[in-house]
Design a protein around this motif. Structure first.
Motif, PDB file in Angstrom:
ATOM      1  N   LYS A   1       0.826  -1.204   0.000  1.00 17.37           N
ATOM      2  CA  LYS A   1       0.000   0.000   0.000  1.00 17.37           C
ATOM      3  C   LYS A   1       0.868   1.264   0.000  1.00 17.37           C
ATOM      4  O   LYS A   1       0.600   2.218  -0.727  1.00 17.37           O
ATOM      5  CB  LYS A   1      -0.933   0.014   1.210  1.00 17.37           C
ATOM      6  CG  LYS A   1      -1.966   1.119   1.080  1.00 17.37           C
ATOM      7  CD  LYS A   1      -2.803   1.334   2.302  1.00 17.37           C
ATOM      8  CE  LYS A   1      -3.647   2.596   2.123  1.00 17.37           C
ATOM      9  NZ  LYS A   1      -4.185   3.063   3.391  1.00 17.37           N
TER      10      LYS A   1
ATOM     11  N   TYR B   1       1.801   6.797  -6.734  1.00 18.06           N
ATOM     12  CA  TYR B   1       0.738   7.761  -7.046  1.00 18.06           C
ATOM     13  C   TYR B   1       1.121   9.194  -6.668  1.00 18.06           C
ATOM     14  O   TYR B   1       0.774  10.144  -7.354  1.00 18.06           O
ATOM     15  CB  TYR B   1      -0.562   7.382  -6.327  1.00 18.06           C
ATOM     16  CG  TYR B   1      -1.313   6.239  -6.949  1.00 18.06           C
ATOM     17  CD1 TYR B   1      -1.550   6.203  -8.334  1.00 18.06           C
ATOM     18  CD2 TYR B   1      -1.819   5.197  -6.163  1.00 18.06           C
ATOM     19  CE1 TYR B   1      -2.249   5.147  -8.898  1.00 18.06           C
ATOM     20  CE2 TYR B   1      -2.526   4.141  -6.721  1.00 18.06           C
ATOM     21  CZ  TYR B   1      -2.738   4.119  -8.100  1.00 18.06           C
ATOM     22  OH  TYR B   1      -3.440   3.088  -8.653  1.00 18.06           O
TER      23      TYR B   1
ATOM     24  N   GLN C   1      -5.896  16.997  -6.584  1.00 21.64           N
ATOM     25  CA  GLN C   1      -6.103  15.852  -5.687  1.00 21.64           C
ATOM     26  C   GLN C   1      -5.891  16.218  -4.218  1.00 21.64           C
ATOM     27  O   GLN C   1      -6.271  15.485  -3.330  1.00 21.64           O
ATOM     28  CB  GLN C   1      -5.112  14.729  -6.020  1.00 21.64           C
ATOM     29  CG  GLN C   1      -5.319  14.121  -7.364  1.00 21.64           C
ATOM     30  CD  GLN C   1      -4.262  13.061  -7.667  1.00 21.64           C
ATOM     31  OE1 GLN C   1      -3.470  12.689  -6.813  1.00 21.64           O
ATOM     32  NE2 GLN C   1      -4.265  12.585  -8.900  1.00 21.64           N
TER      33      GLN C   1
ATOM     34  N   HIS D   1      -7.307  10.781  -3.346  1.00 17.46           N
ATOM     35  CA  HIS D   1      -6.824  10.137  -4.557  1.00 17.46           C
ATOM     36  C   HIS D   1      -7.933   9.332  -5.212  1.00 17.46           C
ATOM     37  O   HIS D   1      -8.698   8.654  -4.515  1.00 17.46           O
ATOM     38  CB  HIS D   1      -5.623   9.229  -4.246  1.00 17.46           C
ATOM     39  CG  HIS D   1      -4.974   8.696  -5.480  1.00 17.46           C
ATOM     40  ND1 HIS D   1      -5.345   7.483  -6.028  1.00 17.46           N
ATOM     41  CD2 HIS D   1      -4.030   9.230  -6.282  1.00 17.46           C
ATOM     42  CE1 HIS D   1      -4.626   7.301  -7.140  1.00 17.46           C
ATOM     43  NE2 HIS D   1      -3.823   8.331  -7.305  1.00 17.46           N
ATOM     44  N   PRO D   2      -8.028   9.398  -6.576  1.00 17.10           N
ATOM     45  CA  PRO D   2      -9.102   8.680  -7.265  1.00 17.10           C
ATOM     46  C   PRO D   2      -9.159   7.189  -6.924  1.00 17.10           C
ATOM     47  O   PRO D   2     -10.242   6.621  -6.841  1.00 17.10           O
ATOM     48  CB  PRO D   2      -8.802   8.885  -8.749  1.00 17.10           C
ATOM     49  CG  PRO D   2      -7.575   9.718  -8.836  1.00 17.10           C
ATOM     50  CD  PRO D   2      -7.244  10.228  -7.476  1.00 17.10           C
ATOM     51  N   GLU D   3      -8.004   6.544  -6.721  1.00 17.13           N
ATOM     52  CA  GLU D   3      -8.017   5.113  -6.405  1.00 17.13           C
ATOM     53  C   GLU D   3      -7.849   4.806  -4.913  1.00 17.13           C
ATOM     54  O   GLU D   3      -8.460   3.893  -4.383  1.00 17.13           O
ATOM     55  CB  GLU D   3      -6.929   4.358  -7.175  1.00 17.13           C
ATOM     56  CG  GLU D   3      -7.469   3.646  -8.392  1.00 17.13           C
ATOM     57  CD  GLU D   3      -6.874   4.195  -9.666  1.00 17.13           C
ATOM     58  OE1 GLU D   3      -5.845   3.655 -10.093  1.00 17.13           O
ATOM     59  OE2 GLU D   3      -7.418   5.179 -10.206  1.00 17.13           O
ATOM     60  N   LEU D   4      -6.983   5.568  -4.270  1.00 15.03           N
ATOM     61  CA  LEU D   4      -6.685   5.275  -2.856  1.00 15.03           C
ATOM     62  C   LEU D   4      -7.748   5.812  -1.905  1.00 15.03           C
ATOM     63  O   LEU D   4      -7.809   5.434  -0.747  1.00 15.03           O
ATOM     64  CB  LEU D   4      -5.333   5.874  -2.464  1.00 15.03           C
ATOM     65  CG  LEU D   4      -4.100   5.387  -3.212  1.00 15.03           C
ATOM     66  CD1 LEU D   4      -2.902   6.279  -2.912  1.00 15.03           C
ATOM     67  CD2 LEU D   4      -3.786   3.944  -2.838  1.00 15.03           C
TER      68      LEU D   4
END
Ligand code: C2E
Ligand code: CA
Ligand code: CA
Ligand code: CA
Length: 282
Positions: free
Chosen positions: A22, A29, A41, A68-71
């Motif tokens: 992670k 990122y 972000q 964050h878009p993914e995290l």
């Protein structure tokens, strides 16, 4: 690629963070976001600082968030150590400072001219030879009254190179910017330096405030810190105030101001503005 990763791991100290997928993902990122200047972000939240006696909001502390878009939402306790160890803290910090100065100007223009906003300073920033120049330029560029900005420094970043820190702090202070000692009592304190540092505020670490009304040790220490601050002509703020009891104790012992979930969580700028206009009080 696998070999390279392994070599990197072996060469680094054995610590759980380095091995965590992670954290490695986050690092990738983070680099990407900075390289591409995707600063949208990042968000700056503002937590009110309230005068205990008047009950009024006197300022705010700016606190970084990474959406964050993914995290998802990454908290500063994860983000800041990573940003520091990778050097990415510098571009992020520049962005934060710039963003906060623009926001202070905006609030001053809306009539909240006494509002002071604090920014957290990391060790890497303080070490920069041009740090004080940067701050001064930023204030001039934004046409801000210097004392509307507060820089929060912990003892842990001041002490390793105390002489360099004092000279940087003096430059910043002589321009009119306020300096606060953050997490006071939690770091490696050197009380002897307190008198030599050009500081305006002490922020008592949340540890001492938590359950203060039922903990005689915390109560004794905090009472002494408040007295000491006042004897040194320093403003004293209690961090992490969560309950009515904690507030009552601090009020009784004449702490100057509080910050904590009891009054408000950190808020996006628009939300903070709403409570300013509503004149929310303690
Ligand atoms: P800090 O400077 O001590 O900031 C106060 C932290 O306590 C914030 O956590 C805030 O949300 C939290 N807090 C406030 N009131 C309460 C309360 O009543 N109870 C509890 N349990 N917590 C409370 P946050 O936002 O997660 O930030 C953590 C740390 O990350 C900060 O600690 C600071 O050291 C660092 N940090 C945050 N933003 C920045 C930044 O822009 N630059 C740098 N260098 N560091 C930052
Ligand atoms: Ca702080
Ligand atoms: Ca703190
Ligand atoms: Ca802290």
């Amino acid at each position: 690629a696998k070999k390279a990763t392994l070599a990197k791991q072996v060469s680094t100290k054995f610590d759980a963070q380095t091995f965590s997928p992670k954290v490695q993902m986050m690092e990738m990122y983070l680099r990407r976001a900075i390289e591409r200047e995707e600063f949208e972000q990042f968000l700056v939240y503002y937590q009110p600082i309230v005068d205990i006696h008047s009950g009024q909001i006197i300022g705010a502390e700016s606190l970084l968030r990474w959406q964050h878009p993914e995290l998802g939402m990454v908290t500063p306790t994860e983000l800041i150590p990573l940003a520091e160890s990778t050097g990415l803290i510098l571009p992020i910090s520049d962005w934060v400072l710039n963003k906060v100065c623009k926001q202070i100007k905006n609030w001053h223009n809306q009539g909240f001219t006494d509002l002071r906003v604090a920014v957290n300073v990391s060790g890497n920033q303080l070490k920069q030879p041009n740090f004080s120049q940067k701050i001064i330029h930023l204030l001039l560029a934004n046409n801000l009254v210097p004392d509307s900005l507060v820089l929060e420094l912990t003892e842990n970043i001041i002490m390793p190179d105390i002489n360099q820190a004092i000279s940087t702090m003096n430059e910043i202070h002589s321009f009119g910017v306020k300096i606060a000692i953050d997490d006071f009592g939690a770091g490696y304190s050197s009380l002897i330096y307190l008198k030599q540092l050009p500081i305006h505020t002490l922020k008592i670490d949340r540890y001492f405030i938590q359950c203060i009304a039922n903990d005689s040790q915390k109560a004794v220490i905090t009472t002494a810190l408040i007295q000491m601050a006042h004897n040194l002509n320093l403003h004293i703020v209690a961090e992490g105030v969560e309950t009515e009891q904690e507030l009552a104790f601090l009020r009784q012992h004449k702490c100057d101001a509080i910050q904590g979930f009891f009054f408000s969580h950190p808020l996006p700028a628009r939300e903070f503005e709403k409570i300013l206009f509503a004149n929310k009080r303690l």
